[in-house]
Design a protein around this motif. Sequence first.
Motif, PDB file in Angstrom:
ATOM      1  N   GLY A 183      21.685 -41.365  14.605  1.00  0.00           N
ATOM      2  CA  GLY A 183      20.672 -42.402  14.687  1.00  0.00           C
ATOM      3  C   GLY A 183      20.890 -43.465  13.631  1.00  0.00           C
ATOM      4  N   THR A 184      20.379 -44.654  13.901  1.00  0.00           N
ATOM      5  CA  THR A 184      20.391 -45.733  12.906  1.00  0.00           C
ATOM      6  C   THR A 184      18.969 -45.985  12.471  1.00  0.00           C
ATOM      7  N   GLY A 185      18.695 -45.785  11.192  1.00  0.00           N
ATOM      8  CA  GLY A 185      17.354 -45.973  10.673  1.00  0.00           C
ATOM      9  C   GLY A 185      16.944 -47.428  10.642  1.00  0.00           C
ATOM     10  N   VAL A 186      15.654 -47.659  10.451  1.00  0.00           N
ATOM     11  CA  VAL A 186      15.155 -49.035  10.406  1.00  0.00           C
ATOM     12  C   VAL A 186      15.703 -49.780   9.198  1.00  0.00           C
ATOM     13  N   ASP A 187      16.248 -49.034   8.202  1.00  0.00           N
ATOM     14  CA  ASP A 187      16.841 -49.655   7.024  1.00  0.00           C
ATOM     15  C   ASP A 187      18.359 -49.823   7.161  1.00  0.00           C
ATOM     16  N   GLY A 188      18.908 -49.527   8.350  1.00  0.00           N
ATOM     17  CA  GLY A 188      20.341 -49.716   8.582  1.00  0.00           C
ATOM     18  C   GLY A 188      21.211 -48.549   8.175  1.00  0.00           C
ATOM     19  N   LYS A 189      20.611 -47.483   7.649  1.00  0.00           N
ATOM     20  CA  LYS A 189      21.394 -46.308   7.256  1.00  0.00           C
ATOM     21  C   LYS A 189      21.537 -45.349   8.442  1.00  0.00           C
ATOM     22  N   LEU A 190      22.634 -44.593   8.430  1.00  0.00           N
ATOM     23  CA  LEU A 190      22.873 -43.630   9.487  1.00  0.00           C
ATOM     24  C   LEU A 190      22.128 -42.338   9.210  1.00  0.00           C
ATOM     25  N   LEU A 191      21.671 -41.713  10.306  1.00  0.00           N
ATOM     26  CA  LEU A 191      20.986 -40.432  10.242  1.00  0.00           C
ATOM     27  C   LEU A 191      21.622 -39.495  11.268  1.00  0.00           C
ATOM     28  N   THR A 192      21.640 -38.220  10.999  1.00  0.00           N
ATOM     29  CA  THR A 192      22.138 -37.247  11.971  1.00  0.00           C
ATOM     30  C   THR A 192      21.097 -36.156  12.185  1.00  0.00           C
ATOM     31  N   LYS A 193      21.111 -35.590  13.384  1.00  0.00           N
ATOM     32  CA  LYS A 193      20.305 -34.404  13.655  1.00  0.00           C
ATOM     33  C   LYS A 193      21.116 -33.503  14.583  1.00  0.00           C
ATOM     34  N   GLN A 194      21.000 -32.201  14.375  1.00  0.00           N
ATOM     35  CA  GLN A 194      21.806 -31.233  15.105  1.00  0.00           C
ATOM     36  C   GLN A 194      21.322 -31.015  16.537  1.00  0.00           C
ATOM     37  N   SER A 195      20.080 -31.386  16.801  1.00  0.00           N
ATOM     38  CA  SER A 195      19.511 -31.269  18.144  1.00  0.00           C
ATOM     39  C   SER A 195      18.342 -32.222  18.240  1.00  0.00           C
ATOM     40  N   LEU A 196      17.763 -32.354  19.434  1.00  0.00           N
ATOM     41  CA  LEU A 196      16.640 -33.265  19.602  1.00  0.00           C
ATOM     42  C   LEU A 196      15.452 -32.897  18.725  1.00  0.00           C
ATOM     43  N   THR A 197      15.242 -31.608  18.510  1.00  0.00           N
ATOM     44  CA  THR A 197      14.063 -31.161  17.755  1.00  0.00           C
ATOM     45  C   THR A 197      14.339 -30.970  16.267  1.00  0.00           C
ATOM     46  N   ALA A 198      15.601 -31.093  15.839  1.00  0.00           N
ATOM     47  CA  ALA A 198      15.939 -30.919  14.421  1.00  0.00           C
ATOM     48  C   ALA A 198      15.516 -32.147  13.625  1.00  0.00           C
ATOM     49  N   PRO A 199      15.373 -32.006  12.304  1.00  0.00           N
ATOM     50  CA  PRO A 199      15.004 -33.154  11.473  1.00  0.00           C
ATOM     51  C   PRO A 199      16.187 -34.096  11.273  1.00  0.00           C
ATOM     52  N   TRP A 200      15.890 -35.355  10.985  1.00  0.00           N
ATOM     53  CA  TRP A 200      16.927 -36.326  10.655  1.00  0.00           C
ATOM     54  C   TRP A 200      17.420 -36.080   9.230  1.00  0.00           C
ATOM     55  N   VAL A 201      18.742 -36.228   9.039  1.00  0.00           N
ATOM     56  CA  VAL A 201      19.362 -36.116   7.719  1.00  0.00           C
ATOM     57  C   VAL A 201      20.118 -37.403   7.434  1.00  0.00           C
ATOM     58  N   THR A 202      19.847 -38.025   6.307  1.00  0.00           N
ATOM     59  CA  THR A 202      20.485 -39.296   5.966  1.00  0.00           C
ATOM     60  C   THR A 202      21.958 -39.099   5.623  1.00  0.00           C
ATOM     61  N   VAL A 203      22.820 -39.981   6.155  1.00  0.00           N
ATOM     62  CA  VAL A 203      24.249 -39.968   5.845  1.00  0.00           C
ATOM     63  C   VAL A 203      24.477 -40.853   4.626  1.00  0.00           C
ATOM     64  N   ALA A 204      25.075 -40.295   3.584  1.00  0.00           N
ATOM     65  CA  ALA A 204      25.291 -41.036   2.340  1.00  0.00           C
ATOM     66  C   ALA A 204      26.235 -42.224   2.560  1.00  0.00           C
ATOM     67  N   ASN A 205      25.961 -43.314   1.869  1.00  0.00           N
ATOM     68  CA  ASN A 205      26.828 -44.499   1.860  1.00  0.00           C
ATOM     69  C   ASN A 205      27.113 -45.029   3.272  1.00  0.00           C
ATOM     70  N   SER A 206      26.074 -45.062   4.096  1.00  0.00           N
ATOM     71  CA  SER A 206      26.279 -45.466   5.482  1.00  0.00           C
ATOM     72  C   SER A 206      25.666 -46.808   5.829  1.00  0.00           C
ATOM     73  N   CYS A 207      25.026 -47.469   4.881  1.00  0.00           N
ATOM     74  CA  CYS A 207      24.389 -48.756   5.136  1.00  0.00           C
ATOM     75  C   CYS A 207      25.464 -49.852   5.224  1.00  0.00           C
ATOM     76  N   CYS A 208      25.315 -50.835   6.070  1.00  0.00           N
ATOM     77  CA  CYS A 208      24.149 -51.135   6.875  1.00  0.00           C
ATOM     78  C   CYS A 208      24.612 -51.596   8.253  1.00  0.00           C
ATOM     79  N   VAL A 209      24.160 -50.921   9.275  1.00  0.00           N
ATOM     80  CA  VAL A 209      24.440 -51.287  10.661  1.00  0.00           C
ATOM     81  C   VAL A 209      23.145 -51.136  11.460  1.00  0.00           C
ATOM     82  N   TYR A 210      23.134 -51.663  12.684  1.00  0.00           N
ATOM     83  CA  TYR A 210      21.942 -51.447  13.503  1.00  0.00           C
ATOM     84  C   TYR A 210      22.263 -51.045  14.933  1.00  0.00           C
ATOM     85  N   HIS A 211      23.558 -50.864  15.269  1.00  0.00           N
ATOM     86  CA  HIS A 211      23.968 -50.276  16.542  1.00  0.00           C
ATOM     87  C   HIS A 211      25.267 -49.527  16.318  1.00  0.00           C
ATOM     88  N   THR A 212      25.436 -48.368  16.963  1.00  0.00           N
ATOM     89  CA  THR A 212      26.663 -47.596  16.822  1.00  0.00           C
ATOM     90  C   THR A 212      27.124 -47.060  18.184  1.00  0.00           C
TER      91      THR A 212
END
Length: 543
Positions: free
Chosen positions: A469-498
């Motif tokens: 996922g791409t957060g509203v702040d442009g940082k990347l987030l990952t989750k292992q499944s639809l119901t899992a929590p988002w985890v921020t990817v370090a040094n991933s700023c800044c994009v808004y589509h991937t």
Amino acid sequence: MLLSILLTALPGALSLHPNNGVSLSVRAPTSIGCYPTYNTGSTYPTQSLATLVNPKDATKNYVIQKDAYGIWNSKSLCDATITQSCFPNTVASVTSPVVGSQAVGSSNVNYVWNGSVWVSAGACIVYAKPPSVLNYLAGVAPDNTFLSKPCLTCAWNTLTNPTKATDLVQMPDNSLIVLGLDKTLYTCATLTVWDTCKNVPNSGAALSIDLLGDGTTLIGVGTDNQLYTRAGLSGAWVLVSGSGTVVDVTVLANGALLGTAPDGTLYKKTTLSSTWTLVPNSCCVIRTAQSPEGSILGVGPDNAVYQKVTLDSPWVILPNSKTVISAVPTSIQQYWTPSVIGVGTDNKLFAKGKDSISGPWVPIPGVTAIDLFYWVNNGIIVVTPSNSLLNCPTFSATGSNACTVIPTTGAVIGLKSVTKLGDISTLVGVGSDNRLYTRNGLISDAWTLVPNSGYVVDITFLEGGILLGTGVDGKLLTKQSLTAPWVTVANSCCVYHTVQFYDGSILGVGTDNAIYQRKTVSDPWVLLPNTQTVTSVAWAYLK
């Protein structure tokens, strides 16, 4: 012409053909057994199965099947060193057999109906569903442009490569050697719009070309109708003494040469130095090629393609095969190139081939979007500026795309981004509230909220089942499944589509509307030159 095939992946689950309740033993090896060898003198009803024998490798024979047009199509590879495959139908299910009908008995024995009784064709085994063979053909139209068809009886499709040709042959690396209008050779990586064929210096003058069995030496017909050989692209043409008079030459799988005489009849020679011998009942064609399974294809004087299952068989016309002057079996790689697709600031689409990403954007007319993603079988799902979904089953850089609206009701207003999950059938999208919603592919018309899934502005499904996922702040987030929590990817700023590119790397659209790439989720972003100005990025196989 050179033999070439492409195999699809072997499905994980066994797929057994119907046996009407008869208990048959099942085997799931790395290959399947063959069917009885094709016999020119036998009668074969529609849907009959047979095997064409590979003269060089008994483990790489071809299962062929006769269709309603009388054309034999390659179905799969088979291994003649193991027990043969069982016919799909059972004796009990064939209530009105005709001469040549095929069936399997209750004791794992194949049978063929001879007009009076079922005659044993030997013991058999039911194997797992084998890898299938794609019968792609490349053709040259009378105006010397390229055509393609994904099956022997399919219609021809126009290709956009600008090179003009009279003949072609595929090399072991899937590239093509093309004979141009100037009778010289050209090398072509693919036949797509992205690739420009390059002339081979001092390579004229030839009327026909093919490749000898060593995969390197070219053989051609000169303007004097004699054969010449050439030690690769850098070699020189060398006359084969006493080799005329022919207008076309094809190298067969067993190393023999098949020549087409000026009167359209075929001749065969076992070696370069042997004499030509007439192939009976072979008139009349202007060019020939050999399919991967060993059947012979010929272009008639009416510019249609014909098939001989063996050299002794009669010619049978392929439906939908006009109008060409040459036709050659090729691999699918020739017709589709992994391409980057950008959505412009005006919502128009642009594309670049994988080998020309630093080059200019090529406009794709006809479709506007805010997001899109590669679906299945070269199709695209598009999110339009009005937030509707389009299904484009085929997608071309030329813009000849027949897209239909996917019905949707309620649930997501202001859809921002859509991708597919690993099961392919489930779509997941980002709504205007920056939360995730799912729907059952193209079937269901309702979106369902994924609880606790916010907040992102874009969503991408990665190989391995991870959601990016791409957060509203442009940082990347990952989750292992639809119901899992988002985890921020370090040094991933800044994009808004991937998007995940065909090679597994990640492409992202930066705040400067340029495209950046990272080899893995954790690697740094690297700017791709000349990729502005886009608001979203996707990829697909494009012609």
